[in-house]
Structures are given as structure tokens and as C-alpha cells.
Design a protein around this motif. Structure first.
Motif, short mmCIF file in Angstrom:
data_model
loop_
_atom_site.label_atom_id
_atom_site.label_comp_id
_atom_site.label_asym_id
_atom_site.label_seq_id
_atom_site.Cartn_x
_atom_site.Cartn_y
_atom_site.Cartn_z
N ALA A 646 0.86 -1.18 0.00
CA ALA A 646 0.00 0.00 0.00
C ALA A 646 0.89 1.23 0.00
N LYS A 647 0.45 2.28 -0.70
CA LYS A 647 1.29 3.47 -0.81
C LYS A 647 0.43 4.71 -0.91
N ALA A 648 1.00 5.84 -0.55
CA ALA A 648 0.30 7.12 -0.63
C ALA A 648 1.34 8.23 -0.77
N SER A 649 0.94 9.28 -1.47
CA SER A 649 1.85 10.42 -1.63
C SER A 649 1.05 11.71 -1.71
N PHE A 650 1.73 12.80 -1.38
CA PHE A 650 1.13 14.13 -1.41
C PHE A 650 2.21 15.13 -1.81
N GLY A 651 1.82 16.13 -2.60
CA GLY A 651 2.79 17.15 -2.97
C GLY A 651 2.12 18.38 -3.54
N ILE A 652 2.85 19.46 -3.53
CA ILE A 652 2.42 20.71 -4.16
C ILE A 652 3.52 21.13 -5.13
N LEU A 653 3.19 21.13 -6.42
CA LEU A 653 4.17 21.43 -7.46
C LEU A 653 3.86 22.78 -8.09
N GLY A 654 4.91 23.50 -8.45
CA GLY A 654 4.75 24.70 -9.24
C GLY A 654 4.70 24.34 -10.71
N TYR A 655 4.04 25.18 -11.51
CA TYR A 655 3.92 24.92 -12.95
C TYR A 655 4.05 26.24 -13.70
N ASP A 656 4.89 26.25 -14.74
CA ASP A 656 5.13 27.51 -15.45
C ASP A 656 4.94 27.42 -16.96
N VAL A 657 4.69 26.24 -17.51
CA VAL A 657 4.68 26.08 -18.97
C VAL A 657 3.59 26.93 -19.62
N ALA A 658 2.43 27.05 -18.97
CA ALA A 658 1.32 27.79 -19.56
C ALA A 658 1.40 29.29 -19.28
N THR A 659 2.43 29.74 -18.60
CA THR A 659 2.59 31.16 -18.26
C THR A 659 3.45 31.85 -19.30
N ALA A 660 2.92 32.89 -19.94
CA ALA A 660 3.69 33.64 -20.91
C ALA A 660 4.76 34.48 -20.20
N HIS A 661 5.79 34.86 -20.95
CA HIS A 661 6.83 35.70 -20.39
C HIS A 661 6.36 37.15 -20.22
N TYR A 662 6.94 37.81 -19.27
CA TYR A 662 6.79 39.25 -19.05
C TYR A 662 5.37 39.69 -18.71
N LEU A 663 4.57 38.81 -18.12
CA LEU A 663 3.24 39.23 -17.69
C LEU A 663 3.31 40.16 -16.49
N TYR A 664 4.45 40.28 -15.88
CA TYR A 664 4.60 41.12 -14.69
C TYR A 664 4.89 42.58 -15.02
N GLU A 665 5.03 42.91 -16.30
CA GLU A 665 5.31 44.30 -16.65
C GLU A 665 4.47 44.71 -17.85
N ASN A 666 4.25 46.02 -17.99
CA ASN A 666 3.48 46.52 -19.13
C ASN A 666 4.22 46.21 -20.42
N ARG A 667 3.48 45.77 -21.41
CA ARG A 667 4.08 45.42 -22.70
C ARG A 667 3.49 46.30 -23.80
N TRP A 668 4.39 46.90 -24.58
CA TRP A 668 4.00 47.80 -25.66
C TRP A 668 4.48 47.24 -27.00
N SER A 669 3.82 47.63 -28.06
CA SER A 669 4.27 47.20 -29.39
C SER A 669 4.01 48.30 -30.40
N GLY A 670 4.78 48.30 -31.50
CA GLY A 670 4.58 49.28 -32.56
C GLY A 670 3.22 49.11 -33.22
N ASN A 671 2.60 50.25 -33.55
CA ASN A 671 1.26 50.21 -34.13
C ASN A 671 1.13 51.27 -35.22
#
Length: 1020
Positions: A646-671
């Protein structure tokens, strides 16, 4: 292209292989040594004979088995080492130079699930026995994947393991990569696992099954945590084959086959189409397009090149009904206690279905070498190198564009060719092609005279490292370090001329001598000459990885402590504007087994990602687990269970693959630019626009995971089983929460941690084997059931019957169809439908809220677009030299939306045979399909259960029939296996016309291929 670079790398690989030659010359010298006869009896500690023990002599050149009395006799060279192995016992290394005679060989029994075949690979060079494993890991042997003939390795995984969900997709010639999930859908999107090859996240699909030793499916927190923040969705860990001391293996194989098309769509001919198109116009209140004379002329058409009345069967004209497949592989491995080697080479060739123009072709070459060497008694090293060149060639249209044209160009669309008597060929001999007002591009012209495309994929990988035995400093202490450098290159060369196309136009005012109208030609597309290959596209990708680890193993008190601490770094660089991916993981892991009966494990990982801002780029992730070997307890004594845990496990994992880069700062682009001055004649400086509002407080997405399971062996180890319950909760998932703000906010909405998804289920893996005389059999099954639901969802606060919060992420919302107006529902007095014009023959929907109007407020849950249950069933029978293997797969719990052009016959599209069953008040009052229309049929194309059918199916995935010849010990050839194989032989489902798993197959791309192959495998 990069061919020269590839050849340089190939030279490096071959040079590394020559490092084995000194050992080979040593062996060659030993070959001259005098052979002596060696005999002994193999027994356990109680004096019982061990039958079937494998005895390897002369570094694996000679292999024999002990008989029923445990006795064996073999020819061995003086001073060689004999390796003796038996299931459930520790191996014996008999050094004849030190002990030339042993009347009896006593083998020590090892605890159940602690043998060499019971070792489980984990990330970052960790390995643990199945007995000591507290988590959930499924294991697939590489040899079991060789039965499926497919260019993509992932496609062979279907039905092979519990917890592994594989869904086939439409596509052709290695463009049909299956969707792969571990334990279902963990989140709302981006649910795929990562693929790890020899410790590094790498390309997986272009590896030959013959290179694979094992594939482990890492499913719970304790198994995944070591690889860091990219593994929360699960990890598929592939380990390639390595050489073993005193075991020489030389295997070669050739295989040839054909792939037959299955479940191809059927379409109407020109006369049938003209009749029903007139019906569609009549339904729309329009006059007929085709006269009775036109229809008669279509019936009497001369074929696809008839100028005014062409009748083309596109699928028959452009496609053959088979593909070709051929493959050859060579594996050489072995070594002694100081050095081991494995060399693997393979070729795979695949031909396409198109029979017009350039014959599609894929040719792939694989070379891999793995070396392990002792430098000193305390230091060893290894080097892994591989080189893969994949070459593709096809016409000016890729497979998807070809099939899209096949399924959309009507049978009377245009004549394929215009005869020389009307328009002379060009000076290069290019004929004139037909066209229509809808399609200026003629499919025949595109495939014959639109050039071709050459593509090359080059994959170069290298990992090298050192292992240090530090026992002289502290008993049980060891360390290792490794570096990996991978390079990937893709290049596409295109030569793209275009032939001129013309629309035939009949002039009924001017008749020819035979009374037919004069035909004039209107230029639809001018010809373009191109004789030079041009680099159409290219991409370069480079990965660098480093792994450093310190391990410690020691008996402490009544238990054995196995601990490690290490650091892993991964960098993926893509040339151009793509953002680099950079991750690291600092970990501490400890596994403590008390009396080999109670196992405790804990891991701390400090995961890092460059997707977050400085100061928030790391997340501390814990995982713990425990196991209890119940079969070692006195209250479990009996004859039923040989092993129960018999076995059991528990954990809390972080995940970053679905997180885009630079969401923590304002992003501008040419228009663009902005003009100033009188009449905008002044300066025009550039302007920028806000793309996204940054959130510096953004946190990591997290996965809270629980696993509880039981595994065991029963009935004298004939029955093996494992059952796991899993529960995963994703929270702090990052979303822009658009639905929480009015649209006038524009880009002034930042990403935040908002959505939450719960996923839970159960998985089962069971296997039973037995033997009666010369007949043996094995029956296995694996099952995975999982279902998730939104706990928090970014959506408008609908009423409970319309919201998707609380429902599965794969839920499909739409309208409940009552049938067809005029046949099933009286149109007079029916609620008003708000989706476009409708009348008799159109779909009637249910007014769920009783307000007399069918609109967005009447949507209900229709079903799930992803199966909830996956099943694999396999049977293996052996009788003397004969073998039979069969694998069946099934998926349950989903609804398939029948939305492609085969099912939807409207507008100016091509009509499939289903159009014959369209409702018509006089022609077909019992029709089951909506009435035909020349419009888009907006009322009939909204999401509804009218177009849905149960997607459950069972597929006979693999069948192999084989005959094996085994030769006497000492023979040059040890074993020869002849086999025939079949893949995708049969599918059972409520969906009959097209494939239930990939309903777009044959419509938008290649159909599902039914592969038949035959081959021979020779072991030396």
C-alpha cells in the motif's frame, strides 16, 4: 542546408564508436584463447535447483540455460567471466581466472520487486526499485513498442499503460502526432506532459523503438518533482539502451510493408451534384442552375477533362489506396567490467498516397551511441551521442492542402486539362489547366507543375558526464555531474512555379459544326516560371542542460537511507524573436526503508523559471510519500499474495509552462505611424500601443496532488496488479479574466491568478500469465478513468444552468435539437430562432427557458469533447516456436462533433453522399439531414446535439504473428524471428463513415492508415 554540419557530427559519433575498438581488439585476442568446458549446478540457498538460469559466457557470445536439475554446460575461454542470472536472485559473476572450478553455484534470493528488472528510472539519474517506490510510475518496455509501424514514437504508446491517455489525430506521413495526456486533463488547456530523453527534455517522436530500453510514465508528485516546474502535467521519461558487462547483443532487423487507406469519405459525381444543387436553389427560392440537358451531359461526360461538363472523382484520380513502409535497424552492445558500449543505427522510409506529381517521401536515418567507461577505481565516465537526419519531399502542396482541395473542389468544378487544340503548351511543355470562378488554382496543376518542397530536420544530441565514488571519504557517498548540448535545425527549400489556368466559357450564340457551343477561355491565373530552389523557411533551436548531484546510501538503525541533493539547469534557445526558456531546480530527496517493509520519502525542490519577475522566480515545492509492504506482515501469511504494498503520496508542485513571459510588466508594441500637420503632410512619427497591463504581484500556478494506491503479486506471481486513486487540484492558474470587465477597458486588464480546476480518477493495471507444457499465455488490461471540473472560471455570471463553472473543462455547451422542421416539428407556432433564416428542413431547437425565443439563453450541456475512460487490452500466446500478440484500445465517455465538409453539405461546397439523405418535402420527406441550401445555413451550423454522436470506440491496434528459430549455443546466429504485423486493423463504433477517433482523417488530411508489414529479426 546543414548537411555538412550533420556529416561532421556523424564523424564525431563514429570516432566515439572507435573508442570501443581497443576493447574489441582485446576481445579478438581473447578469441584465440583456448576454450574449456565449464559445468556446474545452480542452486538457491536451500539447495533447490534453479532451472532456466541464464548463463552468459565469453562476454555474452555464448548463452545457455540451466536445465530442470539446475545443471548447465558451456564452452568458455580461459580466464573469462561467466555471468549467471535468474529471476528473483542476485546475479553471479564467476571469474574463471580466480576460481576455475565450482561444482555448485549458490544464488542469493532477493526481496520481491528489487531485481534488476524491477528498477524504475526517475528524473536526474535517480533509480529506485519498484519495492521502494512510494509514487505512481507506469513502465513500458521498449521491445513492446516495436510492433507498431509508425514514423512517430508517441503514436505507439496508445493502450500501453495505465494513466497514459493517447488520442490519435488526423495527419499524414509523421504529421499526425497523437494528443498525449497523463491522467486526463489537469487544467483548462496546455495539458500535455513533457518528454524526457536520457534525462533531458528533448524531441521524442523521431526515436526508433529499437533504441528504447524503457519508458516510464511519471504520474504523482514524488515522481515528477525532481524535474521541476515543467513536469506538473506529467512526464514521459525515455531511457535508451546501454551496454551491459558480459552480455553481448547483436540484433539486426528488416521490415517491409504497405499501408492501406481506411474509412475514406465518399462524394457525389457531377450529375448527382447538379440535381441536388438545383434542389438547394429551389429551397432558397432561386431558379435552377442546371438544365435537364446539362444533367444529361454530366451523365455522359467524357471525364475529368470534359471542357464544359467535367466529371471528376478527385480521390480516385489523385490518390493511390496504399502507402509504402520500409525499415532497417542494427543494435550492437556489450562490454566487460571496465567499459560497456551500445551502438544503434536505423533507417525508416515512408511513401505517400499522392500518385500525381512528386511522390511524397520521408527518409529518416538514426545513429546513437552510448558509452560507459571506468577511468579509475573511483571515477567513471559516460558519453551519449545521437544524430538524426529526417528528409521530406513532396509536391507544391502539402498533405493538408491536398486533402482540403480533394474534399472541397466539386466534381464539375473545372476540367483538369485543356487540350492542345485549344491552348498550346508553354515552351517548357507545361499544358493549360482548367479553373473556375471559385478556384483559380487547379489541383492537378498544383501537384504536377507547382514545383516541390524539400525539408530537412537535423537533430544532434550529446551528453557527457562523470560519476565519483567517494566511499574513501564517507562510506556510501557518491557524486555525479553531466552536461548536455543539443542542436536542432529545420530547413525548407521550395521551387514554386505556377501554371496558367483558364475558365472555359461557353458561347451559345456561336455553334460549332457538331452543334455544340463555341468555347472561349478566360485567364484565371497567369503562369509563373521558377527554376531555382529558394530557402522558404528555417529554424534553429539549441538546448543546454547541466545536472550535478550528490548521493548518500547507508544503513541507519533498522533501515536503509538513500538520500540525494542536486541542482539541475535547463536552457532552450530559439533563433529569432522567440523568448528563451530557462529553468532550474535545486532539490533535496531522502528515501528511508525500515526493515525493507516500511518506506518513507520526502523531497524539497526549489524550482526556478525566467517567466516570473526577479524576486519571484523560485517556488519551494514539497512532496512526501509512504509505502507499507503488507505481505511482510504475519497477518498476511497465506498462499494468495506473494507481494502486496500500500502506498500514498502528497505534494504541491509549481507549474510555469502555460505562463507567458513578461506578464509582470506593461508590454507595448509598434502600431503604425501618426501623421501631423496641415492635411497630414507633416511628420509621421511611429506610435505604440499597450498590449497588456503588467501585474508585478503575479504568483506561480500550483498543483496540489494526492495519490493512494495498492500493488501486488498473487497466485505464485502469476497475477500482478496495481490500482491508484488520484486527486489533483490546480489553483492560482493565470488568466486575464476578460469576462470580469466591460469591453471598454481594452488592454487595461492585467493577468492574475484566478482560475481553479479539480481533476480526479482511478487507474488499474492487471496482468495474468501462465504456462501449460509448451503453451504459455499472458493477458493484460489497463484502465484509466478521470474527470475534472472548473472550480473557479472566468466567465459572465450566467444562471446555474448555463455556466461552465462546476462542469468539466472539456464540456460542450449548445442547443438541444428537436429534429427537422416539417418532418419532426411543425414550424407554425414554433419559438423564433435567432441564428439566421430557417424553414422546413432546417433544424428545430428546444426553447429551454420558455420565453418563445431560441437564443444564447437556451444553451445546455451537450457532452464532453475528450474521453473520460481509456482502456488497453492485450493478449500474448506462445506455443513452441510460434507467437501471437494482439492489442486492443478503447476510449469512452466523449461526444464527437461531426462538423467537417463531409457532414455539412451547404453553400457552394462539394456534396458528400450524405446529401442524398437531405430532407425534401417530396423527394425525401423522411430524410435525416437538413435540407440543402446555397447559403451558409447559419441556423443549422450552431453548436447543437444534432451534429453530435457518441465517440466511444474499440480499435484492434496491433496484431503480430511470429515464428522463432533458436540455434545451438556457440552458433553464429543465436535466434531468427520471422513475423507479420498489422496495425489499426479494425475499429468498432457508432460512427460508421469516418474514423471515430479522428473524424477529419481523409477529409482535411490523410486517413487512418491500416498498416500490414512483414520482417525478419536476426540475433547474433
Amino acid at each position: 542546408m546543414k548537411t555538412k554540419r550533420f556529416l561532421k557530427y556523424l564523424n564525431v559519433v563514429l570516432l566515439a564508436l572507435m573508442l570501443v575498438f581497443p576493447y574489441g581488439s582485446t576481445m579478438a585476442q581473447k578469441n584465440k584463447a583456448k576454450l574449456i568446458e565449464v559445468s556446474s549446478v545452480v542452486e538457491d540457498a536451500s539447495g533447490n535447483a534453479i532451472s532456466g538460469a541464464t548463463v552468459h559466457a565469453n562476454e555474452g557470445a555464448v548463452v545457455v540455460l540451466s536445465n530442470a536439475e539446475g545443471k548447465f554446460t558451456t564452452q568458455a575461454k580461459q580466464g573469462t567471466v561467466i555471468l549467471i542470472e535468474a529471476e528473483g536472485f542476485a546475479p553471479i559473476y564467476w571469474d574463471l581466472s580466480k576460481e576455475p572450478v565450482m561444482a555448485k553455484i549458490l544464488m542469493d534470493e532477493i526481496p520481491v520487486k528489487m531485481g534488476a528488472n524491477d528498477m524504475v528510472n526517475l528524473p536526474l539519474e535517480h533509480q529506485v526499485s519498484q519495492r521502494s517506490l512510494v509514487g505512481a510510475v507506469s513502465k513500458i518496455e521498449g521491445r513492446d513498442l516495436e510492433r507498431y509501424a509508425d514514423p512517430l514514437l508517441r503514436n505507439s504508446l496508445q493502450g500501453m499503460a495505465a494513466g497514459l491517455n493517447v488520442i490519435m489525430n488526423a495527419g499524414g506521413m509523421a504529421n499526425n502526432a497523437a494528443s498525449v495526456y497523463v491522467r486526463g486533463l489537469s487544467r483548462n488547456d496546455t495539458n500535455g506532459p513533457i518528454f524526457i530523453v536520457d534525462g533531458i527534455e528533448r524531441g521524442f517522436d523521431d526515436i526508433n523503438p529499437e533504441e528504447v530500453e524503457t519508458i516510464e510514465i511519471l504520474k504523482d508528485a514524488t515522481a515528477k518533482i525532481l524535474y521541476g516546474s515543467r513536469a506538473a502535467n506529467g512526464a514521459i521519461l525515455l531511457t535508451t539502451r546501454r551496454g551491459e558487462a558480459h552480455k553481448r547483443v547483436i540484433d539486426s532487423k528488416v521490415e517491409f510493408g504497405v499501408g492501406l487507406t481506411s474509412r475514406m469519405p465518399k462524394f457525389l459525381n457531377s450529375a448527382e451534384y447538379a440535381v441536388l444543387y438545383n434542389e438547394a436553389r429551389a429551397n432558397d427560392g432561386l431558379t435552377p442552375r442546371y438544365t435537364s440537358e446539362d444533367i444529361a451531359n454530366y451523365k455522359n461526360s467524357t471525364g475529368e477533362n470534359d471542357l464544359l461538363y467535367p466529371n471528376a472523382d478527385y480521390y480516385d484520380y489523385f490518390l493511390r489506396d496504399y502507402t509504402t513502409y520500409n525499415k532497417a535497424t542494427l543494435n550492437v552492445s556489450g562490454g566487460n567490467k571496465n567499459a560497456q558500449y551500445a551502438f544503434m543505427a536505423g533507417y525508416m522510409g515512408y511513401g505517400g498516397l499522392q500518385k500525381v506529381g512528386t511522390d511524397p517521401r520521408q527518409d529518416r536515418f538514426n545513429i546513437r551511441i552510448n558509452l560507459d567507461m571506468d577511468i579509475t577505481n573511483d571515477i567513471s565516465s559516460f558519453i551519449n551521442m545521437s544524430a538524426i537526419m529526417d528528409s521530406w519531399k513532396y509536391s507544391g502542396l502539402d498533405h493538408s492542402s491536398t486533402f482540403s482541395a480533394l474534399s472541397s473542389h466539386r466534381p464539375n468544378e473545372y476540367p483538369f486539362l485543356i487540350g492542345e487544340e485549344y491552348i498550346e503548351p508553354t515552351k517548357d511543355g507545361v499544358p493549360a489547366y482548367g479553373a473556375s470562378y471559385m478556384y483559380a488554382a487547379n489541383l492537378l496543376a498544383s501537384m504536377e507543375n507547382q514545383g516541390n518542397t524539400n525539408e530537412q530536420y537535423i537533430n544532434q544530441q550529446m551528453t557527457t558526464g562523470f560519476n565519483f565514488d567517494l566511499g574513501d571519504f564517507t562510506e556510501g557517498l557518491e557524486a555525479s555531474v553531466s552536461l548536455s548540448f543539443d542542436n536542432y535545425f529545420f530547413g525548407s527549400q521550395v521551387i514554386a512555379p505556377k501554371a496558367a489556368t483558364y475558365i472555359p466559357v461557353a458561347d451559345y450564340t456561336t455553334l460549332t459544326e457538331d452543334g455544340s457551343p463555341l468555347v472561349n477561355f478566360q485567364l484565371a491565373r497567369a503562369g509563373v516560371t521558377d527554376t531555382q530552389y529558394n530557402l522558404n523557411s528555417k529554424s534553429t533551436l539549441r538546448t543546454t542542460a547541466m545536472n550535478a548531484k550528490v548521493g548518500y546510501e547507508k544503513e541507519i538503525g533498522a533501515g536503509l537511507l538513500n538520500a540525494s541533493a542536486g541542482y539541475f539547469y535547463y536552457l532552450k534557445e530559439v533563433a529569432g524573436s522567440s523568448q528563451n526558456i530557462e529553468n532550474d531546480n535545486l532539490f533535496l530527496r531522502a528515501n528511508y526503508a525500515i526493515d525493507n517493509k516500511y518506506i518513507l520519502e520526502g523531497t524539497l525542490a526549489y524550482m526556478g523559471s525566467n517567466r516570473f519577475m526577479e524576486g519571484n522566480r523560485h517556488f519551494l515545492s514539497p512532496a512526501i510519500g509512504a509505502a507499507w509492504i503488507l505481505s511482510e506482515e504475519s497477518f498476511m501469511s497465506g498462499d494468495v499474495f506473494d507481494y502486496l504494498k500500500a502506498k500514498a503520496s502528497f505534494g504541491i508542485l509549481g507549474y510555469d509552462v502555460a505562463t507567458a513571459h513578461y506578464l509582470y510588466e506593461n508590454r507595448w508594441s509598434g502600431n503604425g505611424s501618426q501623421s501631423f500637420g496641415e492635411k497630414n503632410s507633416g511628420d509621421s512619427p511611429g506610435k505604440v500601443s499597450l498590449d497588456s497591463w503588467g501585474n508585478p504581484d503575479l504568483e506561480w500556478e500550483k498543483s496540489r496532488e494526492i495519490n493512494v494506491g495498492i500493488e501486488g503479486l498473487a497466485f505464485n506471481r502469476q497475477l500482478s496488479f496495481e490500482v491508484n486513486y488520484f486527486n489533483e487540484y490546480r489553483y492560482d492558474m493565470i488568466d486575464q479574466v476578460d469576462e470580469q470587465y466591460a469591453s471598454m477597458f481594452g488592454p487595461f486588464k492585467y493577468y492574475t491568478n484566478y482560475e481553479e480546476v479539480a481533476n480526479n480518477g482511478i487507474e488499474l493495471d492487471i496482468d495474468y500469465r501462465n504456462a501449460v507444457g509448451d503453451f504459455s499465455y499472458r493477458v493484460g488490461a489497463n484502465l484509466t478513468y478521470s474527470k475534472n471540473n472548473y472550480k473557479v472560471k472566468d466567465e459572465v455570471a450566467y444562471s446555474a444552468d448555463r455556466t461552465t463553472e462546476g462542469r468539466p473543462t472539456s464540456v460542450m455547451m449548445g442547443y438541444e435539437a428537436l429534429g427537422l422542421f416539417g418532418k419532426d416539428v411543425e414550424i407554425t407556432g414554433a419559438p423564433t430562432q435567432m441564428f439566421g433564416p430557417y424553414g422546413e428542413g432546417d433544424i428545430a431547437y428546444k426553447d429551454q427557458n420558455g420565453d418563445g425565443m431560441i437564443d444564447d439563453l437556451d444553451k445546455v450541456e451537450l457532452g464532453l469533447n475528450t474521453p473520460t475512460t481509456f482502456l488497453g487490452l492485450d493478449v500474448e500466446l506462445k506455443y513452441k516456436n510460434w507467437g501471437l500478440y494482439a492489442l486492443g484500445t478503447a476510449s469512452l465517455g466523449s461526444m464527437e462533433t461531426l462538423s467537417n465538409t463531409y457532414y455539412r453539405n451547404n453553400g457552394e461546397s462539394k456534396y458528400s453522399v450524405l446529401a442524398n439523405d437531405a430532407y425534401h418535402i417530396s423527394r425525401n420527406p423522411n430524410g435525416t439531414q437538413p435540407g440543402l441550401t446555397t447559403t451558409t445555413g447559419a441556423n443549422n451550423t450552431v453548436s447543437s446535439d444534432f451534429w453530435m454522436q457518441r465517440g466511444d470506440f474499440f480499435r484492434l491496434k496491433n496484431v503480430e504473428l511470429s515464428y522463432t528459430l533458436e540455434f545451438a549455443p556457440g552458433s553464429t546466429v543465436k535466434k531468427t524471428k520471422f513475423y507479420v504485423r498489422g496495425n489499426n486493423l479494425l475499429v468498432l463504433s457508432d460512427i460508421k463513415d469516418l474514423d471515430p477517433e479522428a473524424p477529419n482523417a481523409g477529409v482535411s488530411n490523410y486517413p487512418v492508415i491500416r498498416m500490414l508489414t512483414g520482417g525478419v529479426s536476426i540475433s547474433f
